[in-house]
Design a protein around this motif. Structure first.
Motif, PDB file in Angstrom:
ATOM      1  N   LEU A 319       0.826  -1.205   0.000  1.00 48.60           N
ATOM      2  CA  LEU A 319       0.000   0.000   0.000  1.00 48.60           C
ATOM      3  C   LEU A 319       0.859   1.254   0.000  1.00 48.60           C
ATOM      4  CD1 LEU A 319      -2.977  -0.725   2.449  1.00 48.60           C
ATOM      5  CD2 LEU A 319      -3.017  -0.566  -0.035  1.00 48.60           C
ATOM      6  N   GLY A 320       2.108   1.119   0.407  1.00 41.72           N
ATOM      7  CA  GLY A 320       3.032   2.250   0.395  1.00 41.72           C
ATOM      8  C   GLY A 320       3.297   2.795  -0.994  1.00 41.72           C
ATOM      9  N   ASN A 321       2.925   2.024  -2.026  1.00 42.83           N
ATOM     10  CA  ASN A 321       3.090   2.485  -3.406  1.00 42.83           C
ATOM     11  C   ASN A 321       1.848   3.187  -3.944  1.00 42.83           C
ATOM     12  OD1 ASN A 321       4.914  -0.395  -3.493  1.00 42.83           O
ATOM     13  ND2 ASN A 321       5.860   1.471  -4.244  1.00 42.83           N
ATOM     14  N   ILE A 322       0.829   3.335  -3.085  1.00 45.53           N
ATOM     15  CA  ILE A 322      -0.409   4.029  -3.466  1.00 45.53           C
ATOM     16  C   ILE A 322      -0.597   5.213  -2.529  1.00 45.53           C
ATOM     17  CG2 ILE A 322      -2.903   3.806  -3.797  1.00 45.53           C
ATOM     18  CD1 ILE A 322      -2.486   0.780  -4.034  1.00 45.53           C
ATOM     19  N   VAL A 323      -0.881   6.375  -3.088  1.00 40.94           N
ATOM     20  CA  VAL A 323      -1.063   7.589  -2.288  1.00 40.94           C
ATOM     21  C   VAL A 323      -2.337   8.300  -2.737  1.00 40.94           C
ATOM     22  CG1 VAL A 323      -0.190   9.919  -1.860  1.00 40.94           C
ATOM     23  CG2 VAL A 323       1.370   7.981  -1.750  1.00 40.94           C
ATOM     24  N   LEU A 324      -3.125   8.708  -1.747  1.00 39.16           N
ATOM     25  CA  LEU A 324      -4.305   9.550  -1.992  1.00 39.16           C
ATOM     26  C   LEU A 324      -4.028  10.919  -1.385  1.00 39.16           C
ATOM     27  CD1 LEU A 324      -7.265  10.040  -2.804  1.00 39.16           C
ATOM     28  CD2 LEU A 324      -7.954   8.989  -0.647  1.00 39.16           C
ATOM     29  N   SER A 325      -3.935  11.929  -2.246  1.00 38.11           N
ATOM     30  CA  SER A 325      -3.561  13.272  -1.800  1.00 38.11           C
ATOM     31  C   SER A 325      -4.766  14.204  -1.877  1.00 38.11           C
ATOM     32  CB  SER A 325      -2.430  13.822  -2.680  1.00 38.11           C
ATOM     33  OG  SER A 325      -2.124  15.161  -2.342  1.00 38.11           O
ATOM     34  N   GLY A 326      -4.963  15.003  -0.835  1.00 40.60           N
ATOM     35  CA  GLY A 326      -6.059  15.962  -0.850  1.00 40.60           C
ATOM     36  C   GLY A 326      -6.466  16.392   0.540  1.00 40.60           C
ATOM     37  N   ASN A 327      -7.599  17.060   0.621  1.00 41.12           N
ATOM     38  CA  ASN A 327      -8.134  17.546   1.879  1.00 41.12           C
ATOM     39  C   ASN A 327      -9.053  16.491   2.474  1.00 41.12           C
ATOM     40  OD1 ASN A 327     -10.319  18.924   3.566  1.00 41.12           O
ATOM     41  ND2 ASN A 327      -8.874  20.608   3.302  1.00 41.12           N
ATOM     42  N   LEU A 345      -2.404  10.604   2.190  1.00 45.62           N
ATOM     43  CA  LEU A 345      -1.044  11.147   2.289  1.00 45.62           C
ATOM     44  C   LEU A 345      -0.756  11.783   3.637  1.00 45.62           C
ATOM     45  CD1 LEU A 345       1.682  11.780   1.034  1.00 45.62           C
ATOM     46  CD2 LEU A 345       0.660  13.806  -0.041  1.00 45.62           C
ATOM     47  N   ASP A 346      -1.643  12.625   4.145  1.00 43.24           N
ATOM     48  CA  ASP A 346      -1.375  13.291   5.420  1.00 43.24           C
ATOM     49  C   ASP A 346      -1.246  12.289   6.562  1.00 43.24           C
ATOM     50  OD1 ASP A 346      -1.375  15.685   4.142  1.00 43.24           O
ATOM     51  OD2 ASP A 346      -3.352  16.319   4.818  1.00 43.24           O
TER      52      ASP A 346
END
Length: 850
Positions: A319-327, A345-346
């Motif tokens: 899962l470390g190779n998948i990132v969800l970035s946003g608020n 991500l946060d």
């Protein structure tokens, strides 16, 4: 040419100005001037001669959209959410690369309860500072705008102000006006002179060569295991293979279009494509127009990821190779979302920051546990000595002793310490193989980590059962077992890596960069791609845009500027609703048109997903013929549904029906959005009957009520209230929304309220074919259209064709022929007459007609 020159000069004078500066320059008079940019708005062309012209084209429209939204918020300022200000403090004065220095202030907010419009300012918000809570626009004069660029907890924000103020000025309120985040990102992308434009050049004009297979690239890709596991149809499989071939091409840039009509498994296709790209370690950024849409596609990939994991623990590894970035708030992600939260991500930044803290991180935790297990007796003796020393010091100081120091037994002490240290250790282990990219943690490390977790759990269980027994002491059988379990734990713990070959990560930005640079799949909104620069993210191989036809073309610019990008894949359907545009002039100028739709207009090839899995054939028949030229096939599952047969038993109409409510009357209330109370009464009665069927048969049923008009949606919600939403049973669910709000959704039963009822066939924006397509393709088992036959038949629109089709197929019904519907209509008519007479009585005063 004159229009182009005028656009260029308009840009030249403002190219160094940020969007915030432009908004700050507006006076109240400017904001209330509907024609402020009217003469600057030109139709977005189909072709562009240069990248510069491409960027410049959208700037006036973007300004006018922001202006329109701000105008709207000014007109309703009395209803706007607000906060109370406790204090303000000047910070610094600096330049942000704009034409003017920005004034920076820290604002401390009051902690208050009970406000009906409670509001917490967020980064990107534009607020008005006022001395009194505004009731009308005049109360904003003199205008003081504040742009929130930092939020520290709930009670402190940092802002740029539109003008300097004295700290002795008593500004007590901050009133929310609008959010500028997305528009600011688009503005910055359109003014980004440093951006590479390799891929953007390929979308300026028709480029059919870009969609043809490269003769130089014959790389074979074996994803047969993925195809088998996800059970794709041939059109879905071909779409994925075509995308993977495109990704491998290094000889030309390309933009590939995948056409996904309603119910054709578009999201499943995207998720499978991303799963294949993940296995191929292809650096991919995945975008969508909204937070909701990007969370949906991320969830589908993670579900597929979980289904194809060999074991429970393997679900989290990689899962470390998948990132969800946003608020997180805007994405609606909570800790209950489990796997979604694990790729956010946060959250990952926070976890890795704790794991690799130089004082209390992974290395310190593993060493503390090993040291304790190696010398449990010595640690216990040291603990007892320290407790006795505390007691002795108290006695020497002749202090009043409140209680006797409690000396635990050896078993109690060991149990407490093992519980604490091992649980911390297990948490760290899970966080490590969840959040570290795969290249930094081997499968052998993960295997040893899980073995150590199991050994520690066995040790904890043994201590829970035996630590309080009298015979748990040195020299006994139980103590020997305890020492044996410790020996096993230590053997595996010593195999675990104490250090990982990762760069120093002292600041949050270092960790953010580490996560993004090592991710293979990055999810973000289209505007959020503006944060993915080369330094932070590294080069990107592929861009995938889901719901691409709902994305304004200017919103695609930031994503098309991703560093190193050569190929993009756009998935959508231009025959459904496009992006929302607030300004009518901008809408007519094609500002809401997507890159997907413009490329289709230019003749760009698109790959069709041609099997639909949602609608019963009697529902799909009309939209398939009318919108897709009959090219969509019904899947076997919708043709032979046993549930469908059971569902229809006892229902008042068939799978598809038009129900004529000719006695209805359209009314225009607040906001000029029409409603039709006769249709409301009919729909309420139908819902009541459906609920009864669901309850009596214990059959799950989801019902959606859809109308193009917000006024009708409000009227239906008011009539129904919460009588279904408050039910404890999960058998029956009801969802009432506008057509625009239902795009992407589906329910077992859809009831469409067309509202319009007049003698001249005027149907307003009901005439929009894209809106009609969305409305007619949401139902799985039953689609019932409620409307006035005469009005719709005279409209010359798609709805006239629908009535003709329903009559030809024997699916046309008169509401008056059903006793329950007739009674409901009569009651609604009486209420309408009574209301009208009552209103007349009040107006006439003493001349009451009664």
């Amino acid at each position: 040419m004159d229009d182009l020159i005028e656009g260029i000069s308009f840009m030249d004078q403002n190219e160094k100005t940020s969007l915030v500066d432009r908004v700050f320059s507006w006076s109240i008079k400017d904001i209330l001037n509907r024609d402020l940019y009217k003469n600057k708005i030109k139709k977005v062309p189909d072709r562009f001669r240069s990248v510069n012209e491409y960027y410049q084209c959208f700037v006036p429209h973007l300004l006018e959209e922001a202006h329109t939204e701000l105008f709207s918020s000014f007109k309703s300022v009395s209803k706007s959410p607000f906060v109370q200000i406790h204090s303000m403090e000047t910070k610094i004065k600096h330049s942000s690369g704009s034409s003017s220095n920005k004034l920076v202030y820290d604002i401390t907010l009051k902690h208050t309860d009970g406000f009906s419009a409670k509001y917490q300012p967020k980064c990107g918000d534009l607020i008005a500072l006022t001395m009194e809570r505004p009731r009308r626009v005049d109360d904003l004069n003199p205008l003081l705008l504040a742009y929130v660029f930092s939020s520290d907890g709930d009670l402190k924000i940092s802002v740029h102000l539109s003008r300097s103020i004295s700290l002795y000025d008593n500004y007590h309120f901050g009133v929310f006006l609008m959010t500028l985040t997305t528009n600011t990102r688009i503005w910055n992308a359109l003014h980004n002179e440093a951006a590479t434009s390799t891929l953007i050049k390929s979308v300026l004009q028709a480029n059919t060569l870009a969609t043809e297979k490269c003769v130089l690239c014959g790389i074979e890709i074996d994803i047969s295991d993925i195809i088998r596991s996800t059970k794709l149809n041939s059109s879905q499989e071909a779409a994925i293979l075509g995308c993977l071939e495109t990704r491998n091409c290094c000889h030309k840039n390309s933009v590939k279009l995948i056409w996904g009509p309603p119910g054709t498994g578009k999201t499943k296709t995207v998720a499978t494509l991303l799963f294949a790209l993940l296995k191929l370690s292809c650096k991919t950024v995945v975008c969508a127009p909204t937070n909701t849409a990007i969370v949906e596609v991320a969830s589908r990939l993670l579900s597929l990821f979980k289904e194809n994991s060999s074991s429970g623990n393997d679900t989290y590894y990689r899962l470390g190779n998948i990132v969800l970035s946003g608020n997180r708030d805007r994405m609606g992600i909570s800790k209950n979302d489990h796997v979604l939260f694990d790729v956010f991500l946060d959250e990952r930044i926070d976890k890795l920051g704790k794991l690799f803290s130089p004082f209390s991180g992974w290395m310190q935790r593993i060493e503390s546990l090993i040291q304790f297990l190696e010398n449990t007796e010595g640690k216990y003796e040291q603990h007892v000595y320290e407790l006795k020393e505390v007691e002795r010091m108290k006695e020497e100081a002749k202090r009043t002793r409140q209680e006797v120091v409690n000396i635990p037994t050896f078993g109690e002490f060991v149990k407490k310490m093992v519980d604490s240290l091992s649980e911390e250790m297990e948490t760290s282990i899970v966080d490590l193989y969840t959040h570290l990219p795969k290249c930094y943690i081997s499968s052998e490390d993960v295997k040893n980590m899980n073995a150590s977790r199991e050994d520690l759990q066995r040790l904890r269980y043994f201590l829970r059962e035996n630590s309080s027994r009298d015979d748990f002491k040195k020299g006994t059988f139980r103590f020997d077992i305890f020492k044996s379990l410790i020996s096993v734990c230590l053997e595996v713990l010593r195999l675990l890596p104490k250090r990982f070959e990762i760069p120093d990560m002292f600041e949050k930005e270092d960790i953010r960069r580490f996560c993004l640079q090592n991710a293979h799949i990055i999810f973000c909104t289209a505007s959020g791609a503006a944060d993915m620069n080369a330094e932070r993210t590294g080069n990107v191989e592929l861009l995938v845009v889901d719901e691409a036809a709902q994305l304004k073309e200017c919103e695609s610019v930031a994503a098309l500027q991703l560093p190193g990008l050569r190929h993009a894949i756009l998935i959508g359907d231009e025959l459904q609703l496009p992006a929302m545009v607030h300004n009518e002039i901008c809408e007519r100028a094609k500002f809401g048109r997507s890159l997907f739709e413009r490329l289709v207009l230019l003749g760009h090839n698109k790959h069709l997903l041609d099997v639909q899995y949602r609608m019963h054939p009697s529902i799909s028949r009309f939209p398939n013929r009318e919108f897709y030229d009959g090219r969509i096939t019904d899947a076997t599952i919708v043709q032979e549904s046993i549930y469908q047969k059971r569902f229809l038993q006892g229902n008042m109409f068939g799978s598809f029906s038009f129900i004529n409510v000719g006695r209805g009357k359209e009314e225009f209330g607040d906001g000029h959005s029409p409603k039709n109370m006769i249709e409301v009464a009919v729909i309420s009665e139908i819902i009541s009957k459906l609920f009864k069927v669901s309850s009596e048969r214990r059959m799950k049923m989801s019902v959606g009520v859809v109308s193009p008009y917000k006024g009708q949606v409000r009227a239906i919600k008011d009539r129904i209230g919460d009588q279904y939403s408050s039910l404890p049973s999960q058998l029956f669910t009801l969802n009432v929304r506008s057509v625009d709000g239902f795009q992407g959704g589906e329910e077992d039963v859809i009831i469409i309220s067309t509202v319009r009822s007049n003698g001249n066939g005027k149907v307003g924006f009901l005439n929009n074919r894209q809106r009609a397509n969305v409305a007619l393709t949401r139902a799985r088992h039953c689609l019932w259209v409620i409307g006035n036959e005469t009005t719709l038949a005279l409209s010359g629109s798609i709805w006239a064709k629908l009535i003709s089709d329903s009559k030809t197929r024997g699916c046309f019904y008169e509401a008056l022929d059903d006793m329950n519907l007739r009674d409901a209509m009569n009651e609604a008519l009486l209420e309408d007459v009574s209301s009208s007479l009552g209103s007349l009585s009040i107006r006439n005063g003493r001349r009451n007609i009664w």
